[in-house]
Design an enzyme around this catalytic site. Structure first.
Site, short mmCIF file in Angstrom:
data_model
loop_
_atom_site.label_atom_id
_atom_site.label_comp_id
_atom_site.label_asym_id
_atom_site.label_seq_id
_atom_site.Cartn_x
_atom_site.Cartn_y
_atom_site.Cartn_z
N GLY A 154 0.83 -1.21 0.00
CA GLY A 154 0.00 0.00 0.00
C GLY A 154 0.85 1.24 0.00
CG ASN A 155 -0.23 4.65 -1.70
OD1 ASN A 155 -0.95 5.49 -1.17
ND2 ASN A 155 -0.57 3.98 -2.79
NE ARG A 156 4.93 6.51 4.77
CZ ARG A 156 5.10 6.04 6.01
NH1 ARG A 156 4.20 6.28 6.93
NH2 ARG A 156 6.16 5.32 6.31
CB SER A 157 -2.49 8.32 -0.80
OG SER A 157 -3.47 9.26 -1.15
#
Ligand SMILES: Cc1cc2nc3c(=O)[nH]c(=O)nc-3n(C[C@H](O)[C@H](O)[C@H](O)COP(=O)(O)O)c2cc1C
Length: 409
Positions: free
Chosen positions: A214-217
């Site tokens: 995933g990512n931190r958005s």
């Protein structure tokens, strides 16, 4: 300074009681509110409630205080008219210009922004007659907030619920703010009649049933874009991935998880869109193989190797194969270094019209309420947006999209 004058039109739906909460928010935030119910609305909430809560006289028809010509003056004097709930009947009357009571007269005489918050059973909302009336009102510049999905009267659930009064209030406040800033110039919902698509959040690429890449958005920038467009009168489709943020009023939200799901939802939504803004952080790669069972630790102490494959480049695809001629395509580039150099190169590579370039890092941008960016345009223009709320960047993006929209058909 005189208080902004708001007309709260209430038509005869079961959700009329929720308009009391909207009224309270409007009066407590310093607005002079004149409630104009329909006769049917008074079956649900009585005149005494509206009058006591607003501190203003209340009437439903044009034959009271005739010397003050209320059928003309109330609309003329208004800074905003909001009809909540708006019944199917009220939408039909407004779309056809009927004027058989005080509210419908007011709608014809108002020259300020007009907001409708429809509420009705799903069948009534989906009926082609209602949909055509909504399209007519939007084409003329009214803001028609998409109803929410949820519990309706009785045992029914579906689309048609009045959005939360706090959300309707937010839409009204945004419109009033924009309107008062633009007063004297061409004020009003400048995206009315347009359909825009916004993506928000970060995709998650499953590795096994319990893990993902995933990512931190956080999705906050995309939500700010969606809300700003709705307040400017657009029909908005928001494709969100893993944000956990409540659906904003007036916005059609499609929930997705992975990059491939996001691609499918965005491609479907852009078929009739005037503009698409890709604010979501879409994973560039996904695990080549999804393990049906949880991946176990190895007995020899080693760790598994995860092979990745490329995800499709949705932004480049949208720019290369525009669903409609002249559709405006906007991308976001999150860069960690050489921000502008990489941004300019990315704009060329992707072929989009605008690229919002911002610097990201562990504490920068992701999850925060603020943003700082430069908006690069394909014609070489560069618009710096100073550090400030994500809402301000959202407004700048739409300001830049607006002149690039194809002329209305
Ligand atoms: C209990 C009850 C609930 C109703 N709820 C709604 C509603 O939520 N939305 C709607 O469009 N009409 C609803 N109606 C029908 C309207 O009240 C009816 O169409 C009426 O003519 C609307 O008048 P108005 O638009 O002048 O307020 C309801 C009727 C009843 C009896």
């Amino acid at each position: 300074m005189a208080k902004p004058k708001v007309v709260l039109g209430v038509s005869g739906g079961i959700a009329a009681y929720k308009a009391c909460e909207l009224l309270r928010r409007l009066t407590e935030s310093g607005h002079d509110v004149r409630v104009v119910p329909t006769d049917s609305a008074l079956h649900f909430v009585g005149e005494a409630t509206w009058s006591a809560l607003s501190g203003n006289p209340v009437s439903t028809e044009v034959w009271e205080s005739v010397h003050e010509v209320p059928h003309v003056r109330i609309g003329q004097a208004a800074d905003l008219v909001v009809v909540a709930p708006a019944t199917a009947d009220m939408l039909a009357k407004a779309a056809h210009g009927l004027a058989d009571d005080l509210l419908t007269n007011t709608l014809l005489t108002a020259r300020c922004p007009v907001v409708f918050a429809p509420a009705m059973h799903t069948e009534m909302w989906e009926h082609p007659a209602t949909q055509e009336n909504v399209a007519t009102l939007r084409r003329r510049g009214a803001v028609v907030i998409e109803p929410a999905v949820g519990r309706l009267t009785g045992v029914d659930t579906g689309k048609g619920r009045l959005p939360d009064p706090a959300e309707i209030f937010d839409v009204c406040r945004n419109i009033l703010n924009r309107h008062s800033l633009a007063r004297g110039a061409a004020a009003g919902p400048d995206l009315a009649g347009r359909h825009v698509v916004v993506s928000a959040g970060g995709t998650r690429e499953p590795l096994d049933p319990v893990r993902y890449l995933g990512n931190r958005s956080s999705g906050k920038q995309g939500y700010a874009l969606a809300k700003a467009a709705a307040a400017r009168g657009a029909r908005v489709t928001l494709v969100e991935a893993n944000t956990g943020i409540a659906d904003p009023a007036g916005v059609d939200v499609v929930h997705v998880g992975t990059a491939l799901q996001l691609r499918e939802a965005v491609l479907k939504a852009v078929a009739d869109a005037d503009a698409v803004v890709m604010a979501a952080a879409v994973a560039d790669f996904r695990p080549a193989v999804y393990a049906a069972g949880k991946i176990k630790k190895k007995d020899d102490g080693g760790a598994p190797t995860v092979e990745l494959v490329r995800n499709p480049d949705i932004l480049a695809e949208l720019a290369a194969e525009r669903a409609l001629p002249g559709q405006v395509v906007v991308g976001f580039a999150a860069e960690t270094d050489d921000v502008l150099v990489n941004g300019r190169e990315k704009l060329r590579r992707k072929g989009c019209d605008l690229l919002v370039v911002n610097e990201v890092g562990e504490r920068k941008t992701f999850g925060s309420e603020e943003n700082e960016a430069v908006v690069l345009a394909s014609d070489g223009a560069e618009t710096p947006v100073p550090y400030g709320p994500k809402e301000a960047l959202a407004e700048t993006v739409w300001d830049l999209v607006l002149p690039r929209l194809r002329s209305a058909t």
